[in-house]
Write an enzyme that holds these catalytic residues in place. Structure first.
Site, PDB file in Angstrom:
ATOM      1  N   HIS A  85     -35.466  40.836  21.697  1.00  0.00           N
ATOM      2  CA  HIS A  85     -34.840  41.948  20.971  1.00  0.00           C
ATOM      3  C   HIS A  85     -34.465  41.573  19.538  1.00  0.00           C
ATOM      4  CE1 HIS A  85     -34.916  43.820  24.810  1.00  0.00           C
ATOM      5  NE2 HIS A  85     -34.032  44.759  24.537  1.00  0.00           N
ATOM      6  N   ASN A 198     -25.431  45.430  23.120  1.00  0.00           N
ATOM      7  CA  ASN A 198     -25.497  46.851  23.444  1.00  0.00           C
ATOM      8  C   ASN A 198     -24.275  47.580  22.903  1.00  0.00           C
ATOM      9  OD1 ASN A 198     -26.064  49.329  24.613  1.00  0.00           O
ATOM     10  ND2 ASN A 198     -26.728  48.425  26.550  1.00  0.00           N
ATOM     11  N   TYR A 284     -17.262  76.006 -13.655  1.00  0.00           N
ATOM     12  CA  TYR A 284     -16.943  75.610 -12.281  1.00  0.00           C
ATOM     13  C   TYR A 284     -16.719  74.113 -12.140  1.00  0.00           C
ATOM     14  CZ  TYR A 284     -18.426  80.219 -10.484  1.00  0.00           C
ATOM     15  OH  TYR A 284     -18.545  81.551 -10.206  1.00  0.00           O
ATOM     16  N   PHE A 332     -23.505  54.179  24.653  1.00  0.00           N
ATOM     17  CA  PHE A 332     -24.120  53.458  23.530  1.00  0.00           C
ATOM     18  C   PHE A 332     -24.796  54.396  22.539  1.00  0.00           C
ATOM     19  CE2 PHE A 332     -26.868  53.540  27.293  1.00  0.00           C
ATOM     20  CZ  PHE A 332     -27.857  54.400  26.828  1.00  0.00           C
ATOM     21  N   GLU A 418     -36.042  55.631  26.646  1.00  0.00           N
ATOM     22  CA  GLU A 418     -35.105  55.931  25.562  1.00  0.00           C
ATOM     23  C   GLU A 418     -35.751  57.013  24.686  1.00  0.00           C
ATOM     24  OE1 GLU A 418     -34.290  52.072  23.890  1.00  0.00           O
ATOM     25  OE2 GLU A 418     -33.674  51.295  25.841  1.00  0.00           O
TER      26      GLU A 418
END
Length: 512
Positions: A85, A198, A284, A332, A418
């Protein structure tokens, strides 16, 4: 040496996160945190010994969650998870962001619901205290299953692998840096690999840092707006409390109160307040300054409330419950943080946009009410602040692009397991760029309004705005022939960013 910040089950305050991230404050786990972590680990050990599979303890992850992992392979499983990862790409993420991410992951571990060992939580605290910053890359997080890739690069360093920056900023091998700091690499046990990676810690850290920056910049925006009102011979009557009370937004009330205080006792404003003044209304960009800045303030208040709730959360999947169960969940998912980050980017872009419009008016001889074209010393020979406004316009244009929301751009991953992600990390990255651009935009308005006020002499600005101008003059000279402007913009940006501009005004009239 400042007292270390205690990290307990309840978590740190936002200002503690900023102190650790930016000022290198040390941290320490409280006895309550150690007890909570130990209790959570005891429950994980029981699950690991059970013959029934438990997700993240004795199974694979994501789309591979159906595979049961034999006990002798579980340590390898956790290490393999982290290595695979840690797949980020692109440039290095800033040190302060990585330190915020590390602290926030430690905060969740300290709550006890993740099931890590005390030694693992202590190792993460040790990394922070040694000033060792793992190299985390710009791309890799989809903001769902949290900030997986960024957190994995941190976890990899805990294992003594990958690259880090040491306390002096040198790029080092993690094993070497840990050894020199007297830290032992961690061999992740069951559940620990997942628990370390995570969470929404990266996007939350960037949200907290942005909130701290914007709280400062909003006061500066009121200051530069007030200076521009003076420089353009605008009126302060529209900022009266009774008019603002007709529309009871708290941010608007605060911004208008600041502008009234900043313009109090202004000889410039007083010079055109009488019956001879034929102007009915200001543009403005002057008249509505509190309405726009106030809306940004209210957006910031919402963002701060979201950040506080997320700071109180335990983000992990699965989570270990007090009664010993391990339960999957969707906490998560970064949507709450991602939406907020995008919302702030929109507000930042609009605040910069109105500041740029005021700057442009001061440079236009047809709208500046008597100022020289482009505030030039000799218009035609000199260009004055013409191209400073170009730079400001380019920044505002970039801010409009950065305001496009990232959180609507879900992209499926993990073999469709996912299938909806938040892109909260991407929203946070672009908000950081937006905050930097806003700082530059306000710096250009500051140097332009200060120059315009000097050109209104012998009229003097209000005491508060004069104090700001005088602070600027310690770094940036007053009107004169053309000179190299980039260093002056940079100097003004530093004065805005380091709090000097706000402090100069506060010394005369404290701002809300």
């Amino acid at each position: 040496m400042p007292t270390p910040i205690d990290i307990g089950p309840a978590g740190p305050a936002p200002e503690d996160v900023v102190a650790v991230a930016r000022r290198g404050a040390a941290v320490r786990l409280t006895p309550e945190a150690r007890a909570a972590v130990a209790a959570g680990r005891k429950r994980v050990d029981a699950l690991a010994a059970d013959s029934a599979p438990a997700y993240g303890v004795s199974t694979g992850f994501g789309a591979l969650a159906t595979r049961h992992i034999a006990p002798d392979l579980r340590t390898r499983l956790q290490a393999s998870l982290i290595r695979s990862h840690a797949a980020g790409a692109g440039g290095e993420v800033e040190r302060e962001v990585v330190r915020a991410l590390m602290l926030l992951r430690l905060r969740t571990l300290a709550a006890g619901g993740t099931g890590v060992r005390v030694v693992t939580a202590e190792a993460l605290a040790g990394l922070l205290n040694a000033g060792i910053t793992p190299v985390v890359h710009e791309y890799g997080s989809l903001g769902c299953s949290g900030d997986l890739a960024p957190l994995s690069h941190v976890a990899l360093a805990l294992m003594g692998e990958g690259t880090v920056r040491d306390a002096g900023g040198e790029l080092r091998e993690a094993a070497e840096a840990l050894h020199e700091a007297g830290l032992e690499p961690v061999e992740p046990a069951a559940k620990e690999g997942l628990a370390l990676i995570n969470g929404t810690d990266g996007m939350l850290g960037m949200l907290l840092l942005a909130c701290a920056d914007l709280a400062e910049l909003l006061r500066v925006a009121d200051i530069t707006a007030a200076m521009s009102v003076e420089a353009l011979l605008g009126t302060d009557r529209v900022f009266a409390a009774e008019l603002q009370d007709l529309r009871p937004h708290p941010g608007q009330a605060a911004a208008a109160a600041n502008m009234r205080a900043l313009l109090a006792d202004s000889p410039v404003v007083a010079s055109h307040r009488g019956p001879d003044c034929t102007r009915v209304q200001d543009a403005y960009s002057l008249r509505c300054a509190p309405q726009v800045a106030g809306a940004v303030r209210d957006t910031l208040a919402h963002a701060e409330s979201v950040a506080l709730r997320e700071l109180a959360a335990v983000i992990d999947n699965p989570v270990v419950t007090d009664d010993g169960r391990v339960e999957s969940n969707g906490n998560f998912h970064g949507a709450p943080v991602g939406y907020t980050l995008d919302f702030l980017a929109i507000a930042v872009a609009d605040l910069a946009s109105i500041a740029e419009r005021r700057t442009d008016r001061m440079l236009d001889v047809a709208r500046s009410h008597g100022l020289p074209a482009f505030l030039a010393d000799d218009p035609g020979v000199d260009s004055g602040h013409m191209i400073a406004q170009y730079t400001q316009a380019a920044l505002v244009s970039e801010l409009k692009r950065l305001a496009a929301p990232a959180s609507v751009d879900s992209i499926p991953s993990s073999a469709m397991q996912e299938d909806h992600v938040s892109m909260g990390w991407s929203a946070a990255r672009k908000l950081r760029r937006a905050v930097g651009a806003l700082t530059d935009v306000l710096a250009v308005e500051l140097i332009t309004a200060a120059r315009a006020l000097d050109l209104r002499a012998p009229l003097e600005p209000a005491p508060a705005t004069a104090a700001v101008r005088d602070t600027l003059r310690t770094r940036v000279p007053g009107p004169g022939p053309d000179r190299h402007l980039a260093p002056e913009i940079a100097a003004a940006t530093r004065l805005v960013a380091d709090g000097s501009v706000r402090a100069a005004a506060d010394a005369v009239t404290p701002l809300a």
